[in-house]
Motif scaffolding. Structure first.
Motif, PDB file in Angstrom:
ATOM      1  N   THR A   1       0.533  -1.301  -0.053  1.00  0.00           N
ATOM      2  CA  THR A   1      -0.140  -0.073   0.008  1.00  0.00           C
ATOM      3  C   THR A   1       0.899   1.320  -0.025  1.00  0.00           C
ATOM      4  OG1 THR A   1      -0.383  -0.139   2.483  1.00  0.00           O
ATOM      5  CG2 THR A   1      -1.830  -1.115   1.014  1.00  0.00           C
ATOM      6  N   ALA A   2       2.132   0.970   0.370  1.00  0.00           N
ATOM      7  CA  ALA A   2       2.763   2.406   0.210  1.00  0.00           C
ATOM      8  C   ALA A   2       2.932   3.156  -1.054  1.00  0.00           C
ATOM      9  CB  ALA A   2       4.335   1.970   0.730  1.00  0.00           C
ATOM     10  N   PRO A   3       3.306   2.298  -2.145  1.00  0.00           N
ATOM     11  CA  PRO A   3       3.459   3.124  -3.336  1.00  0.00           C
ATOM     12  C   PRO A   3       1.876   3.540  -3.796  1.00  0.00           C
ATOM     13  CG  PRO A   3       3.560   0.968  -3.780  1.00  0.00           C
ATOM     14  CD  PRO A   3       3.777   0.932  -2.179  1.00  0.00           C
TER      15      PRO A   3
ATOM     16  N   LEU B   1       0.911   7.422  -4.461  1.00  0.00           N
ATOM     17  CA  LEU B   1       0.214   7.403  -5.771  1.00  0.00           C
ATOM     18  C   LEU B   1      -1.128   8.341  -5.616  1.00  0.00           C
ATOM     19  CD1 LEU B   1       0.199   7.300  -9.113  1.00  0.00           C
ATOM     20  CD2 LEU B   1      -0.830   5.285  -8.689  1.00  0.00           C
ATOM     21  N   THR B   2      -1.835   7.968  -4.701  1.00  0.00           N
ATOM     22  CA  THR B   2      -3.025   8.896  -4.391  1.00  0.00           C
ATOM     23  C   THR B   2      -2.731  10.177  -4.080  1.00  0.00           C
ATOM     24  OG1 THR B   2      -4.111   6.545  -3.702  1.00  0.00           O
ATOM     25  CG2 THR B   2      -5.177   8.668  -2.920  1.00  0.00           C
ATOM     26  N   HIS B   3      -1.652  10.340  -3.064  1.00  0.00           N
ATOM     27  CA  HIS B   3      -1.467  11.676  -2.390  1.00  0.00           C
ATOM     28  C   HIS B   3      -0.802  12.383  -3.648  1.00  0.00           C
ATOM     29  CE1 HIS B   3      -0.349  14.547   0.551  1.00  0.00           C
ATOM     30  NE2 HIS B   3       0.626  14.490   0.132  1.00  0.00           N
ATOM     31  N   ALA B   4      -0.026  11.909  -4.528  1.00  0.00           N
ATOM     32  CA  ALA B   4       0.549  12.602  -5.580  1.00  0.00           C
ATOM     33  C   ALA B   4      -0.645  13.185  -6.583  1.00  0.00           C
ATOM     34  CB  ALA B   4       1.427  12.029  -6.552  1.00  0.00           C
ATOM     35  N   ALA B   5      -1.782  12.206  -6.906  1.00  0.00           N
ATOM     36  CA  ALA B   5      -2.816  12.646  -7.750  1.00  0.00           C
ATOM     37  C   ALA B   5      -3.559  13.853  -7.133  1.00  0.00           C
ATOM     38  CB  ALA B   5      -3.843  11.374  -7.912  1.00  0.00           C
ATOM     39  N   LYS B   6      -3.617  13.934  -5.737  1.00  0.00           N
ATOM     40  CA  LYS B   6      -4.526  14.904  -5.135  1.00  0.00           C
ATOM     41  C   LYS B   6      -3.661  16.049  -5.183  1.00  0.00           C
ATOM     42  CE  LYS B   6      -7.170  12.046  -1.885  1.00  0.00           C
ATOM     43  NZ  LYS B   6      -7.266  11.741  -0.319  1.00  0.00           N
ATOM     44  N   ASP B   7      -2.385  16.183  -4.953  1.00  0.00           N
ATOM     45  CA  ASP B   7      -1.537  17.457  -5.047  1.00  0.00           C
ATOM     46  C   ASP B   7      -1.369  17.802  -6.607  1.00  0.00           C
ATOM     47  OD1 ASP B   7      -0.938  16.812  -2.448  1.00  0.00           O
ATOM     48  OD2 ASP B   7       1.041  16.228  -2.746  1.00  0.00           O
ATOM     49  N   LEU B   8      -1.809  16.856  -7.473  1.00  0.00           N
ATOM     50  CA  LEU B   8      -1.721  17.478  -8.934  1.00  0.00           C
ATOM     51  C   LEU B   8      -2.912  18.362  -9.106  1.00  0.00           C
ATOM     52  CD1 LEU B   8      -0.156  17.525 -11.581  1.00  0.00           C
ATOM     53  CD2 LEU B   8      -1.441  15.305 -12.306  1.00  0.00           C
ATOM     54  N   ALA B   9      -3.944  17.619  -8.584  1.00  0.00           N
ATOM     55  CA  ALA B   9      -5.299  18.126  -8.927  1.00  0.00           C
ATOM     56  C   ALA B   9      -5.453  19.437  -8.196  1.00  0.00           C
ATOM     57  CB  ALA B   9      -6.336  17.151  -8.563  1.00  0.00           C
TER      58      ALA B   9
ATOM     59  N   THR C   1       7.772   8.829  -6.462  1.00  0.00           N
ATOM     60  CA  THR C   1       9.136   8.608  -6.297  1.00  0.00           C
ATOM     61  C   THR C   1       9.448   7.188  -6.317  1.00  0.00           C
ATOM     62  OG1 THR C   1       9.179   9.229  -4.123  1.00  0.00           O
ATOM     63  CG2 THR C   1       9.828  10.716  -5.602  1.00  0.00           C
ATOM     64  N   THR C   2       8.296   6.498  -5.405  1.00  0.00           N
ATOM     65  CA  THR C   2       8.526   5.038  -5.173  1.00  0.00           C
ATOM     66  C   THR C   2       7.790   4.239  -6.421  1.00  0.00           C
ATOM     67  OG1 THR C   2       8.236   5.163  -2.844  1.00  0.00           O
ATOM     68  CG2 THR C   2       7.884   3.386  -3.735  1.00  0.00           C
ATOM     69  N   ILE C   3       8.514   3.490  -7.110  1.00  0.00           N
ATOM     70  CA  ILE C   3       8.258   2.994  -8.334  1.00  0.00           C
ATOM     71  C   ILE C   3       8.545   1.391  -8.177  1.00  0.00           C
ATOM     72  CG2 ILE C   3       8.253   2.920 -10.951  1.00  0.00           C
ATOM     73  CD1 ILE C   3       8.980   5.721 -10.934  1.00  0.00           C
ATOM     74  N   PRO C   4       7.843   0.628  -7.769  1.00  0.00           N
ATOM     75  CA  PRO C   4       8.127  -0.999  -7.748  1.00  0.00           C
ATOM     76  C   PRO C   4       8.216  -1.447  -9.011  1.00  0.00           C
ATOM     77  CG  PRO C   4       5.767  -0.497  -6.868  1.00  0.00           C
ATOM     78  CD  PRO C   4       6.395   0.853  -7.113  1.00  0.00           C
ATOM     79  N   ASP C   5       8.815  -2.701  -9.049  1.00  0.00           N
ATOM     80  CA  ASP C   5       8.940  -3.369 -10.346  1.00  0.00           C
ATOM     81  C   ASP C   5       7.771  -4.215 -10.436  1.00  0.00           C
ATOM     82  OD1 ASP C   5       9.599  -4.434 -12.811  1.00  0.00           O
ATOM     83  OD2 ASP C   5      11.253  -5.770 -12.089  1.00  0.00           O
TER      84      ASP C   5
ATOM     85  N   GLN D   1       4.122   0.406 -12.927  1.00  0.00           N
ATOM     86  CA  GLN D   1       3.703   0.725 -14.429  1.00  0.00           C
ATOM     87  C   GLN D   1       2.726   1.909 -14.298  1.00  0.00           C
ATOM     88  OE1 GLN D   1       2.313  -2.816 -16.272  1.00  0.00           O
ATOM     89  NE2 GLN D   1       4.348  -3.700 -16.272  1.00  0.00           N
ATOM     90  N   LEU D   2       1.827   1.746 -13.098  1.00  0.00           N
ATOM     91  CA  LEU D   2       0.698   2.849 -12.930  1.00  0.00           C
ATOM     92  C   LEU D   2       1.401   4.122 -12.442  1.00  0.00           C
ATOM     93  CD1 LEU D   2      -2.185   3.716 -12.745  1.00  0.00           C
ATOM     94  CD2 LEU D   2      -2.121   2.890 -10.358  1.00  0.00           C
ATOM     95  N   ALA D   3       2.628   4.140 -11.869  1.00  0.00           N
ATOM     96  CA  ALA D   3       3.310   5.225 -11.373  1.00  0.00           C
ATOM     97  C   ALA D   3       4.061   5.711 -12.253  1.00  0.00           C
ATOM     98  CB  ALA D   3       4.416   4.844 -10.186  1.00  0.00           C
ATOM     99  N   CYS D   4       4.722   4.954 -13.192  1.00  0.00           N
ATOM    100  CA  CYS D   4       5.017   5.519 -14.460  1.00  0.00           C
ATOM    101  C   CYS D   4       4.455   6.354 -15.457  1.00  0.00           C
ATOM    102  CB  CYS D   4       5.850   4.539 -15.245  1.00  0.00           C
ATOM    103  SG  CYS D   4       7.448   3.638 -14.402  1.00  0.00           S
ATOM    104  N   ALA D   5       3.199   5.813 -15.508  1.00  0.00           N
ATOM    105  CA  ALA D   5       2.172   6.254 -16.291  1.00  0.00           C
ATOM    106  C   ALA D   5       1.558   7.543 -15.816  1.00  0.00           C
ATOM    107  CB  ALA D   5       0.793   5.341 -16.563  1.00  0.00           C
ATOM    108  N   PHE D   6       1.517   7.755 -14.322  1.00  0.00           N
ATOM    109  CA  PHE D   6       1.336   8.830 -13.715  1.00  0.00           C
ATOM    110  C   PHE D   6       2.154  10.057 -13.778  1.00  0.00           C
ATOM    111  CE2 PHE D   6       1.539  11.671  -9.980  1.00  0.00           C
ATOM    112  CZ  PHE D   6      -0.016  12.177  -9.984  1.00  0.00           C
ATOM    113  N   ASN D   7       3.516   9.551 -13.893  1.00  0.00           N
ATOM    114  CA  ASN D   7       4.397  10.493 -13.796  1.00  0.00           C
ATOM    115  C   ASN D   7       4.275  11.051 -15.500  1.00  0.00           C
ATOM    116  OD1 ASN D   7       5.348  10.573 -11.307  1.00  0.00           O
ATOM    117  ND2 ASN D   7       6.960   9.008 -11.802  1.00  0.00           N
ATOM    118  N   THR D   8       4.270  10.359 -16.372  1.00  0.00           N
ATOM    119  CA  THR D   8       4.240  10.633 -17.608  1.00  0.00           C
ATOM    120  C   THR D   8       3.287  11.731 -18.087  1.00  0.00           C
ATOM    121  OG1 THR D   8       5.194   8.563 -18.307  1.00  0.00           O
ATOM    122  CG2 THR D   8       3.864   9.853 -20.150  1.00  0.00           C
ATOM    123  N   MET D   9       1.890  11.356 -17.578  1.00  0.00           N
ATOM    124  CA  MET D   9       0.677  12.195 -17.479  1.00  0.00           C
ATOM    125  C   MET D   9       1.123  13.630 -16.792  1.00  0.00           C
ATOM    126  SD  MET D   9      -3.101  11.861 -15.686  1.00  0.00           S
ATOM    127  CE  MET D   9      -2.306  12.217 -14.162  1.00  0.00           C
TER     128      MET D   9
END
Length: 461
Positions: free
Chosen positions: A188-190, A194-202, A211-215, A220-228
């Motif tokens: 649940t850490a990543p 990711l949820t906190h980052a989405a709220k900050d972006l909004a 910053t936490t991107i597990p393999d 993959q969802l985190a990478c897609a979020f960063n790209t977005m």
């Protein structure tokens, strides 16, 4: 709130792990007890069958000794049968009653007492067992023998196994709970970040990234979020630049109009025809700029407004050249063409705009006496349009910017909004095509537009 949600999810996941461990232990206990019960039932059934066969053997031996059924000698078997605690009744082959323990004055209470003394358990269900002598059935023994009891050692063994299974289930539940908590927190850490980052972006923090991107899939969802987020930040920057450019473009003619009108109001300048003509030119300049902005907005939405149909791109190019031939002649620029027929699916108005913007762009740079060559050919499934000129070329530092909105090269001969090539690029993209430029300072510039060609040409272009 983030920690609260994360804690709830982690607890649910940990409890699910614990429930799975306890459930597996309970299922194992159920299966083991079922197997034990089946084995004990087989054991008790074998005991009953052994006793039944023992009774049959006694009656068959009496039949052979007496050469038939003799109630007097059968009464002598009564004590032996009574010791087993069994209830028996003898029938002849015709099914007629021959003898029973009641004939020997043995009642049910006596049998029950013997069963209690011997510890053989309650009577089982009645069974009809044939009695055969020399391969011939001479009677049927209806018998109810004691069910037997499970040995104490077996009962203790099953009890010990059940206790071990219960203890193992509790231990497995605790281990699963601990593993679940550990796994849940890691899992649940990543997600929480990711949820906190989405709220900050909004909330407007465009520089927020994960910053936490597990393999795994969450990574993959985190990478897609960063790209977005990168794209959102870039689009915000483009909007700011666009607004700044529009304000800059509008400020100059408005400033001229204001200064001239204030000078007339203050009596500094007379409203002569020359002043009025200057003011009129500035209003025309504003009109052209607004028209260019409308064109750019239309190009942004072109993918949704194109009126596509099969058409001859060669006809569009020839018509555009014809309409601009006078301007090239006045500028002293020679037009050369090498156009072959290629059919595309496109909007004729938008395609003509692509060609027009490229040709009018050459008017700003190619000096008198220069040449512009337009070629159109089919190349590996594409309609390829080239506009090559003999102008001064584009400096290397300007070449990556020529399709940017409002960009104008310092070498341009005429004033403009810097939108023409940007619109052409947008419209080419809307037609699923591309537009590129190559240039060497001093050797001219070549623009290449590629639009998907149709596989079959229409009968009438």
């Amino acid at each position: 709130m983030r920690d609260l949600l994360r804690g709830r999810f982690a607890r649910r996941l940990a409890l699910a792990f614990a429930a799975l461990g306890i459930g597996a232990a309970l299922l194992t206990a159920l299966l083991v007890n079922t197997a034990f019960n089946a084995r004990f039932d087989d054991y008790l059934g074998a005991q009953q069958r052994t006793q039944q066969q023992q009774l049959v053997g006694w009656f068959a031996a009496d039949y052979v000794r007496e050469d038939g059924w003799n109630p007097a000698t059968l009464n002598q078997l009564a004590p032996t049968v009574t010791m087993t605690g069994s209830e028996v009744e003898l029938l002849d082959p015709a099914g007629r009653r021959v003898w029973s323990l009641a004939d020997a004055d043995v009642d049910a209470a006596t049998l029950a007492m013997h069963r209690e003394m011997m510890g053989t358990g309650d009577l089982g269900p009645p069974r009809s067992v044939p009695i055969a002598v020399d391969g011939q059935q001479v009677g049927t023994l209806q018998a109810r023998v004691p069910q037997g009891v499970i040995p104490a050692v077996d009962r203790d063994f099953r009890s010990d196994v059940n206790q071990l299974l219960i203890a193992g289930g509790l231990a497995a539940g605790l281990v699963a709970l601990a593993v679940g908590l550990f796994t849940a927190r890691r899992a649940t850490a990543p997600i929480a970040e990711l949820t906190h980052a989405a709220k900050d972006l909004a909330a407007g923090q465009r520089d927020r990234r994960v910053t936490t991107i597990p393999d795994n899939e969450i990574g993959q969802l985190a990478c897609a979020f960063n790209t977005m987020a990168d794209r959102v930040e870039k689009e915000d920057e483009l909007r700011r630049l666009f607004a700044s450019d529009v304000a800059h473009e509008l400020r100059t003619p408005l400033a001229i109009l204001r200064s001239e009108l204030e000078a007339v109001q203050d009596g500094v300048r007379e409203p002569t025809p020359k002043v009025i003509a200057s003011l009129h030119d500035e209003t025309l300049r504003l009109g052209r700029l607004i028209a260019d902005l409308e064109t750019l907005a239309s190009a942004d939405a072109a993918a949704f407004t194109l009126e596509r149909r099969p058409l001859s791109l060669a006809s569009v190019v020839r018509d555009t050249i014809t309409s601009l031939a006078g301007r090239f002649s006045e500028a002293g620029i020679t037009l050369r063409t090498d156009v072959t027929d290629v059919t595309v699916d496109g909007d004729p108005v938008r395609l003509r705009q692509i060609v027009t913007n490229q040709l009018t762009n050459t008017l700003k740079f190619v000096p008198r006496g220069g040449t512009v060559t337009i070629t159109l050919h089919r190349d590996d499934g594409w309609a390829e349009l080239r506009v090559a000129d003999t102008g001064p070329g584009i400096p290397a530092e300007d070449l990556p910017k020529i399709f940017d909105r409002f960009f104008r090269s310092r070498t341009a001969r005429a004033d403009g909004s810097g939108i023409g090539l940007a619109v052409a690029a947008e419209l080419a993209t809307a037609h699923s095509g591309t537009i590129t430029a190559t240039s060497t300072p001093g050797d001219g510039t070549t623009f290449t537009t590629r639009i998907p060609a149709r596989s079959k040409e229409p009968a009438h272009p």
